[in-house]
Design a protein around this motif. Structure first.
Motif, short mmCIF file in Angstrom:
data_model
loop_
_atom_site.label_atom_id
_atom_site.label_comp_id
_atom_site.label_asym_id
_atom_site.label_seq_id
_atom_site.Cartn_x
_atom_site.Cartn_y
_atom_site.Cartn_z
N MET A 39 0.85 -1.18 0.00
CA MET A 39 0.00 0.00 0.00
C MET A 39 0.89 1.23 0.00
N ARG A 40 1.08 1.78 -1.19
CA ARG A 40 2.03 2.87 -1.37
C ARG A 40 1.35 4.23 -1.20
N PHE A 41 2.16 5.22 -0.84
CA PHE A 41 1.69 6.59 -0.71
C PHE A 41 2.83 7.54 -1.04
N ALA A 42 2.49 8.78 -1.28
CA ALA A 42 3.49 9.85 -1.41
C ALA A 42 3.11 10.95 -0.43
N LYS A 43 4.09 11.52 0.22
CA LYS A 43 3.82 12.63 1.13
C LYS A 43 4.22 13.94 0.46
N TRP A 44 3.31 14.91 0.49
CA TRP A 44 3.50 16.20 -0.14
C TRP A 44 3.22 17.31 0.88
N GLN A 45 3.70 18.50 0.55
CA GLN A 45 3.34 19.67 1.34
C GLN A 45 3.03 20.83 0.39
N GLY A 46 2.05 21.63 0.80
CA GLY A 46 1.73 22.86 0.10
C GLY A 46 1.64 23.98 1.10
N SER A 47 2.61 24.88 1.09
CA SER A 47 2.67 25.96 2.09
C SER A 47 2.68 25.41 3.51
N GLY A 48 3.32 24.27 3.70
CA GLY A 48 3.42 23.69 5.03
C GLY A 48 2.27 22.79 5.42
N ASN A 49 1.22 22.74 4.61
CA ASN A 49 0.08 21.85 4.83
C ASN A 49 0.48 20.48 4.26
N HIS A 50 0.66 19.46 5.10
CA HIS A 50 1.23 18.21 4.62
C HIS A 50 0.19 17.09 4.58
N HIS A 51 0.17 16.40 3.44
CA HIS A 51 -0.83 15.39 3.15
C HIS A 51 -0.20 14.15 2.53
N LEU A 52 -0.89 13.03 2.71
CA LEU A 52 -0.55 11.81 1.99
C LEU A 52 -1.40 11.74 0.73
N VAL A 53 -0.78 11.37 -0.38
CA VAL A 53 -1.50 11.14 -1.63
C VAL A 53 -1.55 9.64 -1.88
N VAL A 54 -2.76 9.12 -2.04
CA VAL A 54 -2.91 7.69 -2.31
C VAL A 54 -3.81 7.51 -3.53
N GLU A 55 -3.56 6.44 -4.25
CA GLU A 55 -4.38 6.09 -5.41
C GLU A 55 -5.38 5.02 -4.99
N ARG A 56 -6.67 5.34 -5.14
CA ARG A 56 -7.69 4.40 -4.70
C ARG A 56 -7.52 3.03 -5.34
N ASP A 57 -7.18 2.99 -6.62
CA ASP A 57 -7.06 1.71 -7.33
C ASP A 57 -5.89 0.87 -6.83
N ASP A 58 -4.92 1.51 -6.17
CA ASP A 58 -3.73 0.79 -5.70
C ASP A 58 -3.85 0.33 -4.26
N TRP A 59 -4.96 0.69 -3.59
CA TRP A 59 -5.12 0.33 -2.18
C TRP A 59 -6.15 -0.77 -2.04
N PRO A 60 -5.77 -1.95 -1.57
CA PRO A 60 -6.74 -3.03 -1.41
C PRO A 60 -7.74 -2.79 -0.29
N LEU A 61 -7.40 -1.91 0.66
CA LEU A 61 -8.31 -1.58 1.74
C LEU A 61 -8.97 -0.23 1.48
N ALA A 62 -10.28 -0.17 1.64
CA ALA A 62 -10.98 1.11 1.52
C ALA A 62 -10.62 2.00 2.70
N ILE A 63 -10.50 3.29 2.45
CA ILE A 63 -10.27 4.24 3.53
C ILE A 63 -11.60 4.51 4.23
N THR A 64 -11.59 4.39 5.53
CA THR A 64 -12.75 4.67 6.37
C THR A 64 -12.34 5.73 7.39
N PRO A 65 -13.28 6.33 8.10
CA PRO A 65 -12.88 7.29 9.14
C PRO A 65 -11.90 6.71 10.15
N GLU A 66 -12.15 5.47 10.59
CA GLU A 66 -11.27 4.85 11.58
C GLU A 66 -9.87 4.64 11.01
N ARG A 67 -9.81 4.17 9.77
CA ARG A 67 -8.50 3.93 9.15
C ARG A 67 -7.77 5.23 8.85
N ALA A 68 -8.50 6.26 8.45
CA ALA A 68 -7.86 7.56 8.20
C ALA A 68 -7.23 8.09 9.48
#
Length: 269
Positions: free
Chosen positions: A1-30
């Protein structure tokens, strides 16, 4: 389950591709993934997918597991992510929970985003709100997501004190993002932000847009407005019809993949 970490003006997020993740993201998992002690850490997950018509879509997961309609810093990140992989549409259209936006990656690496039309849901003016033992005047601005913009001589001194109280005040049944701003000149603002579902952050793109809209329409500042945030500057243009264009940076920090132990933990949630 791959991800990339990015920042925009210090706001940092993980970028994930839904098709590449076998597990659905849920509130608990997020919440677990974004936990800095037990997960990867971050202020949000930007889940990239495609609509039936082929248009790319950005779904924004906050650190508390809630979803945001849009994310100004996030949309710049997703624009550069798609451009780097040759998947940014020629028309630059990306779908969000708040509707479509159009992006353009500039030669210097910054991203220009047509954020759509701002609105004043409660009318084009300010209202007084009593909260946390204080009385503030706020402008309610919508950028597809809610914002409360407050002028204050020391934005950084009150963001942690008043931000959470305003976010959860009954005045805002869906909660709200909160921006504290100070004019620095005819076209400049200093801003500090308390983000709905996240807390104090170094930057908020839609918040900078909302703050610029309020400054132009209610305080007489001239567009474009340079908004000085803890994580850097964003340039916000506001036209007479309240159409908003944001220009700012986005940078990939690193790439990685979730460990087997973390994946096992996520499967149990």
């Amino acid at each position: 389950m791959r991800f990339a970490k990015w920042q925009g003006s210090g706001n940092h997020h993980l970028v994930v591709e839904r098709d590449d993740w076998p597990l659905a993201i849920t509130p608990e998992r997020a919440r677990r993934i974004l936990d800095p002690a037990f997960g990867v850490g971050g202020e949000g997950i930007l889940e990239v997918s495609r609509d039936p018509d082929g248009a790319p879509r950005m779904t924004v997961w906050n650190a508390d597991g809630s979803q945001a309609e849009n994310c100004g810093n996030g949309i710049r990140i997703v624009a550069r992510h798609l451009a780097a992989t040759g998947r940014l549409p020629e028309d630059g259209r990306i779908m969000t929970g708040g509707g479509p936006v159009r992006v353009r990656v500039l030669d210097d690496g910054r991203v220009e985003v047509q954020m759509g039309r701002a609105r004043f849901p409660a009318g084009e003016g300010r209202e007084r709100l009593a909260v946390a033992g204080a009385s503030v005047e706020l402008a309610e601005v919508s950028m597809g997501n809610p914002h409360a913009v407050i002028e204050h001589p020391e934005p950084g001194a009150v963001v942690r004190e008043l931000g959470p109280a305003i976010e959860t005040d009954p005045r805002f049944p869906e909660r709200t993002n909160v921006e504290f701003v100070r004019a620095e000149g005819p076209s400049e603002l200093t801003m500090r932000v308390w983000e709905r579902g996240v807390g104090e952050t170094m930057s908020c793109g839609t918040g900078a847009c909302a703050a610029a809209v309020a400054a132009v329409r209610l305080s007489g500042l001239s567009s474009p407005v340079t908004v000085h945030l803890a994580g850097g500057d964003l340039v916000i243009a506001v036209d007479d019809d309240l159409e908003v264009t944001m220009t700012g940076p986005a940078e990939e920090i690193y790439r990685g993949q979730l460990s087997a132990a973390l994946i096992d933990a996520l499967e149990g949630l």
